[in-house]
Design a protein around this motif. Structure first.
Motif, PDB file in Angstrom:
ATOM      1  N   SER A  16      25.127  12.457  23.693  1.00 22.00           N
ATOM      2  CA  SER A  16      23.877  12.029  24.127  1.00 22.00           C
ATOM      3  C   SER A  16      23.550  10.553  24.310  1.00 22.00           C
TER       4      SER A  16
ATOM      5  N   GLN B  12      20.297  17.068  24.599  1.00 24.13           N
ATOM      6  CA  GLN B  12      19.552  15.855  25.545  1.00 24.13           C
ATOM      7  C   GLN B  12      19.478  16.198  27.002  1.00 24.13           C
TER       8      GLN B  12
ATOM      9  N   GLU C 170      19.564  14.289  29.448  1.00 26.01           N
ATOM     10  CA  GLU C 170      20.661  13.558  30.245  1.00 26.01           C
ATOM     11  C   GLU C 170      21.898  14.336  30.265  1.00 26.01           C
TER      12      GLU C 170
END
Lengths: 173, 173
Positions: A56, B143, B145
């Motif tokens: 992450s 996450q 992302e």
DNA sequence: GCCTAGGTTCAAAATTTATTGAAACATCAG
DNA sequence: CTGATGTTTCAATAAATTTTGAACCTAGGC
């Protein structure tokens, strides 16, 4: 000089002890390792990249080393490779001494940079030699078939060199 | 020190002696060796290809071995590799027992076949694993992302697999 | 300056990959 | 079928590559 044995004398930073890779991380690492293998990129480098890719946030040196269970030397060299090929970025937080690493935004761009760095030098270096080989063949009156092959090779080489900067623009472009 | 060359010693059938590579041949071989190196193709294979490439007619097994000065095993394996990747053709003259080899007409097609054989299997094999990695990440609420990265990787993989047969048609197409 | 966390270097060790060559196999002529 | 020629196989060896780890730098805080 530091005595090598530091069992539990005085104030010791607790050895952080990192978890080994999880199954899903291993799976991704395997993929990157196989792909990297095609281009002759070492396993450890691919593993580092894969780890950053599934993580992450940015990871620091010790995390990378700990989670992958590889040596300092390998981490250092692996990060150097990835840095040199613009595949990772370091994020330095202010006030912190360590660097923390994350993959560059575009994997595509990274791959292109990698290919570029491998292929271009070979093409450039070969250019004069190839021309010489062709000239040689012509001078010795080689078979037309061979001349044709060598000509084509030269043309390719030239065109590849011309095209390269367009398709694979260097960092500064 | 070179092994005794018996160029002048009568033409005996028993031991045909072959000339070592000429400078212009070495130059071309070096080029192919470097290029092949990028894809992890062994030196001996690249040398064989280069020799066939600069030679006027098809060459037989013994010529290849003799001129390159490598072992029978290497020649056999090298030719197998080149055959498997459709980079050479054998020309069998009628009434002759030996096979004679020459490069396939299109080097471009050869390279494509080679890449295809290396990359495609990796992509195919990776497909289910990559999907699993993504699903895993979503399930664990990773996450955004990371999810995004893994999604992109999956999309790429799929598209590459779809495109592959179009860009790199297999032999039968 | 001195110390030390953080990182690099590089020779040696481990691992991987390529090459060799002798034996096995295959195919054809006689 | 037999023998010779031509090729492949594969275990052993050689060569190339990767990894390790300890010595060595380097920058920043004190």
């Amino acid at each position: 000089m530091k005595p090598p044995s530091e069992k539990s004398a005085g104030r010791r930073k607790s050895r952080p002890s990192f978890e080994p890779l999880q199954p899903h991380e291993i799976e991704l690492a395997d993929f990157f390792v196989r792909m990297a293998g095609i281009l002759g990129v070492p396993r450890s480098v691919a593993e580092i990249y894969a780890l950053l890719y599934v993580s992450s946030g940015p990871l620091d040196f010790d995390h990378i080393q700990g989670r992958l269970g590889i040596s300092k030397g390998s981490v250092s060299q692996g990060l150097k490779f990835l840095r040199d090929h613009e595949m990772v970025l370091s994020v330095k937080e202010k006030g912190a001494r360590r660097e923390r690493w994350q993959p560059t935004p575009s994997l595509a761009a990274s791959l292109v940079a990698l290919l570029r760095s491998q292929v271009l030098p070979a093409l450039e270096q070969a250019q004069p030699g190839l021309q010489r080989v062709l000239a040689d063949a012509q001078q010795r009156g080689a078979q037309p078939e061979v001349i044709e092959r060598l000509s084509r090779l030269n043309r390719w080489n030239s065109r590849a060199l011309e095209l390269a900067p367009l398709l694979l623009p260097p960092p500064g472009a």
